[in-house]
Structures are given as structure tokens and as C-alpha cells.
Scaffold this active site. Structure first.
Site, short mmCIF file in Angstrom:
data_model
loop_
_atom_site.label_atom_id
_atom_site.label_comp_id
_atom_site.label_asym_id
_atom_site.label_seq_id
_atom_site.Cartn_x
_atom_site.Cartn_y
_atom_site.Cartn_z
N HIS A 1 -9.13 -0.52 18.42
CA HIS A 1 -8.88 0.78 17.80
C HIS A 1 -10.22 1.32 17.34
CE1 HIS A 1 -6.74 3.90 15.78
NE2 HIS A 1 -7.05 3.51 14.58
N GLY B 1 0.86 -1.18 0.00
CA GLY B 1 0.00 0.00 0.00
C GLY B 1 0.90 1.23 0.00
N ASN C 1 -12.19 -4.79 2.67
CA ASN C 1 -10.83 -4.81 3.20
C ASN C 1 -10.41 -6.20 3.65
OD1 ASN C 1 -10.17 -2.22 2.56
ND2 ASN C 1 -10.58 -1.36 4.57
N ARG D 1 -13.58 4.32 2.52
CA ARG D 1 -15.04 4.20 2.59
C ARG D 1 -15.67 5.20 1.63
NH1 ARG D 1 -18.16 4.21 8.28
NH2 ARG D 1 -20.29 4.14 7.53
O1 TXD Z 1 -4.09 3.18 13.62
C1 TXD Z 1 -4.28 2.65 12.57
N1 TXD Z 1 -4.23 1.34 12.48
C2 TXD Z 1 -4.53 3.43 11.35
C3 TXD Z 1 -5.16 2.77 10.24
C4 TXD Z 1 -4.09 4.76 11.23
C5 TXD Z 1 -4.21 5.42 10.03
C6 TXD Z 1 -4.76 4.81 8.84
N2 TXD Z 1 -5.38 3.55 9.08
C7 TXD Z 1 -5.84 2.75 7.92
O2 TXD Z 1 -4.70 2.44 7.10
C8 TXD Z 1 -6.80 3.43 7.01
O3 TXD Z 1 -8.11 3.40 7.52
C9 TXD Z 1 -6.65 2.57 5.76
O4 TXD Z 1 -7.38 1.34 5.93
C10 TXD Z 1 -5.16 2.22 5.76
C11 TXD Z 1 -4.33 3.03 4.79
O5 TXD Z 1 -4.57 4.39 4.97
P1 TXD Z 1 -4.06 5.46 3.88
O6 TXD Z 1 -4.44 6.81 4.35
O7 TXD Z 1 -2.65 5.18 3.54
O8 TXD Z 1 -5.00 5.05 2.64
P2 TXD Z 1 -4.73 5.31 1.07
O9 TXD Z 1 -3.93 6.56 0.89
O10 TXD Z 1 -6.07 5.18 0.43
O11 TXD Z 1 -3.80 4.09 0.63
C12 TXD Z 1 -4.24 2.79 0.47
C13 TXD Z 1 -3.45 2.19 -0.67
C14 TXD Z 1 -3.73 2.79 -2.05
O12 TXD Z 1 -2.53 3.27 -2.62
C15 TXD Z 1 -4.32 1.63 -2.85
O13 TXD Z 1 -3.96 1.66 -4.23
C16 TXD Z 1 -3.68 0.44 -2.14
O14 TXD Z 1 -3.75 0.78 -0.75
N3 TXD Z 1 -4.38 -0.83 -2.37
C17 TXD Z 1 -3.72 -1.98 -2.52
N4 TXD Z 1 -2.42 -2.29 -2.47
C18 TXD Z 1 -2.05 -3.57 -2.66
N5 TXD Z 1 -2.94 -4.57 -2.89
C19 TXD Z 1 -4.25 -4.32 -2.95
N6 TXD Z 1 -5.13 -5.31 -3.16
C20 TXD Z 1 -4.70 -2.98 -2.76
N7 TXD Z 1 -5.91 -2.38 -2.74
C21 TXD Z 1 -5.70 -1.06 -2.52
#
Ligand code: TXD
Length: 308
Positions: free
Chosen positions: A175, A9, A95, A82
């Protein structure tokens, strides 16, 4: 040989984490995403900052899991944002399938790695990664508590005009809205916070901590926090790859500790070269234990919806 870290990601959290890791200069980093060219572009941009900042970390962007082979640590930040009209359960299932697919590839290419799960809903996604990987719980850990605790510490330090370094605190539980900031154990330079702030003020800070993620989402208007989350993940990786054995709150698959079984819940954990090296059991007051149980129930509900 240098350690190898893969970050799956290359979105906001993932790419900020890769930048922070590169600047630490102790590991080579692979950044994977399904979007063509994007991780390659970000990786090259970061690599070109090396001569200015003085790091030699090799940073590789890729759409091919083969490049992630033999990683020591793999961080899962991939997820679906979302969208309007999507229910929480729709997002959960979407997810779930992303994290399961990513985990299968991690197992295939890095069977000895330690997985750090970040994707939300965090505790449920950690459960997906554990079940899909078949790894022992020592090698599948979720990040949430370090971030929630950092928020709590920030607000306390601000309130007392103190250094964040002097503020010790723990936020346990899942969380989400049910997290459990343990204000009883919060100290500032060793002094219990109850001697420094009124119960009412502490409760307000606890509530702000619970709403910490939402506060940022609202301000940003689009997307969620990533500077503090990536710093929190970095601290976990530091403790693992440098075998520091630091104790920090992490989402851990409990096997009876705190009276909870077969579920990911945030508790104090010692992280070292083997991953989770010890679950630290702190004696809880009755009200704290009941809040932790409630938090665990909320995670269990999600796990049931996913059919795990
Ligand atoms: O405390 C915590 N655990 C968190 C969690 C704190 C902050 C963010 N939190 C969660 O992390 C947030 O709710 C998201 O579920 C993730 C990632 O957050 P981010 O802000 O980095 O989201 P983005 O910018 O949308 O990035 C997600 C990336 C994006 O580039 C997609 O193309 C990629 O995930 N993506 C994938 N990569 C690989 N394989 C698959 N299948 C895939 N699907 C989407």
C-alpha cells in the site's frame, strides 16, 4: 448469537466503520480508544440513530479492553498522525508500538479472533500484528487492496461513463507508491480495458490510483481518507462473518506464493469464516512480477527498520 466486532481506534476510519457496521445490522460492535469518553460519546450517538434507521446492533464505546472480550473480528485503526518534523521512520516506530500494544490486548481478550489491520504503514503494521499475536496468517489480514482497487474502479468507470459494478480490477503489491494496478486483468462488463482505452490513458489512470491517498490528503488539508477506507474494511468483514468467500486483494503474509516469503504483500485472497481461506495465484507477466518484487522490497525495508 450475533457476531461481535471490535474496532480499535475511534478516529475517522474507525468511527465511520462502526457506523457502516451498525447499519448492516448483523453484529454487535465495540469501539475502543484511549481518549476518555470520546468512544462512549460516538457510540451513544450511533446507538440513538438505530430507531430511525431500524438497526438493533448494540454499539458500545469503551476505554477498557475487557469490553472487547470474545470478539470474532477485531479491526486495528489506532495510530499516530504524522506530525511536522517527524520522519517516516519515527512514525513507523511510533505506530509499531501502538499496534503491538493493541495486539497484545486483542490476544488476551479475544484469542480466537480474526484481526484486520488498517493502520499505516499498512503492510509493515500487519507484520507487527502477526508477530506480536502469534496467530496463524489466516487470522491476521491487512486492508489496502480493496481500497486501492475501489479507487482504480472509480476512475475507470468515470472515464467510460460506466457503472462501477461492471468494472473488475485488481491492485496488488504494498500500500504505497509501489502498488501494482493490474490493468491487464481489468475488464468492463467482461471486455478487456485495453480494447476500450488507449495505453496512455490507462497509464494516467494507474498513476492517479497510485496517488489516490495523497490526492485526498491534499484536498482535505488535515487528515486522510475515511469514507472509502471504511467501506473497504466493511467488505472484508462481510466476507468473513457472512462466510461469503469473496476474492479480493488483501495484504497477506506470503509463504512462497508469487515467489515472496515471510512478508505482507497485497495479493488476491479468498476471505471466509476462517479468515484467509486461500491465496489466489494469478499468472503474472514478467513486468508485473518485477513491479510486485519492487513493492515487496519496499515493505521489507520497513520490516528491517522495525527490527522484526
Ligand atoms: O488503506 C489503508 N490501510 C488506510 C490506512 C486507509 C485510510 C487510513 N489509513 C490509516 O488508518 C491511517 O494512516 C492511520 O494510520 C489509521 C487511522 O486513520 P484515521 O484517519 O482514522 O486516524 P485518526 O482519526 O487519527 O484516528 C486514530 C485513532 C485516534 O482516535 C487515537 O486516539 C487512537 O487512534 N489511538 C489509539 N487507540 C487505541 N490505542 C492506542 N494506543 C491508540 N493510540 C491512538
Amino acid at each position: 448469537m450475533r457476531s461481535k466486532v471490535t474496532v480499535v481506534g475511534a478516529g475517522f476510519v474507525g468511527s465511520t466503520l462502526v457506523q457502516r457496521l451498525a447499519e448492516r445490522d448483523y453484529a454487535d460492535v465495540v469501539m475502543f480508544d484511549i481518549v476518555p469518553n470520546m468512544p462512549q460519546g460516538k457510540a451513544l450517538d450511533m446507538l440513538e440513530a438505530g430507531p430511525v434507521l431500524g438497526y438493533d446492533s448494540l454499539i458500545t464505546g469503551t476505554n477498557d479492553y475487557a469490553d472487547t472480550a470474545n470478539s470474532d473480528v477485531v479491526v486495528i485503526t489506532s495510530g499516530f498522525p504524522r506530525k511536522p518534523g517527524m520522519s517516516r521512520d519515527d512514525l513507523l516506530k511510533k505506530n509499531q508500538s501502538i499496534v503491538a500494544e493493541v495486539t497484545e490486548n486483542i490476544v488476551r481478550y479475544s484469542p480466537n479472533s480474526i484481526i484486520i489491520v488498517v493502520t499505516n504503514p499498512l503492510d509493515a503494521m500487519a507484520q507487527v500484528a502477526l508477530k506480536t499475536s502469534g496467530f496463524p496468517r489466516e487470522r491476521v489480514i491487512g486492508m489496502a487492496g480493496v481500497l486501492d482497487t475501489a479507487r482504480f474502479r472509480t476512475f475507470i468507470a468515470q472515464e467510460l461513463n460506466a457503472s462501477v459494478r461492471d468494472v473488475q480490477a485488481y491492485v496488488l503489491g504494498g500500500h504505497g507508491d509501489t502498488m501494482v494496478p493490474l490493468s491487464r486483468l481489468c475488464t468492463v462488463a467482461g471486455v478487456p480495458i485495453s480494447e476500450l482505452l488507449s495505453a496512455e490513458r490507462i497509464e494516467q489512470i494507474v498513476q492517479r490510483t497510485r496517488d489516490g491517498g495523497a490526492e485526498i490528503v491534499q484536498l482535505l488539508g488535515n487528515g486522510s481518507a475515511y469514507f472509502a477506507p471504511s467501506a473497504a474494511i466493511l467488505q472484508m468483514i462481510d466476507s468473513i462473518l457472512l462466510d461469503k468467500k469473496m476474492i479480493m486483494p488483501c495484504a497477506v503474509y506470503l509463504k512462497g506464493e508469487y515467489g515472496i516469503s515471510d512478508l505482507y504483500v497485497g495479493v488476491p485472497a479468498k476471505l471466509g469464516a476462517k479468515g484467509l481461506e486461500q491465496v489466489i495465484e494469478v499468472e503474472l507477466a514478467a513486468d508485473e512480477q518485477s513491479l510486485l518484487n519492487k513493492s515487496a522490497d519496499a515493505v521489507r525495508e520497513l520490516v528491517e527498520v522495525m527490527g522484526l
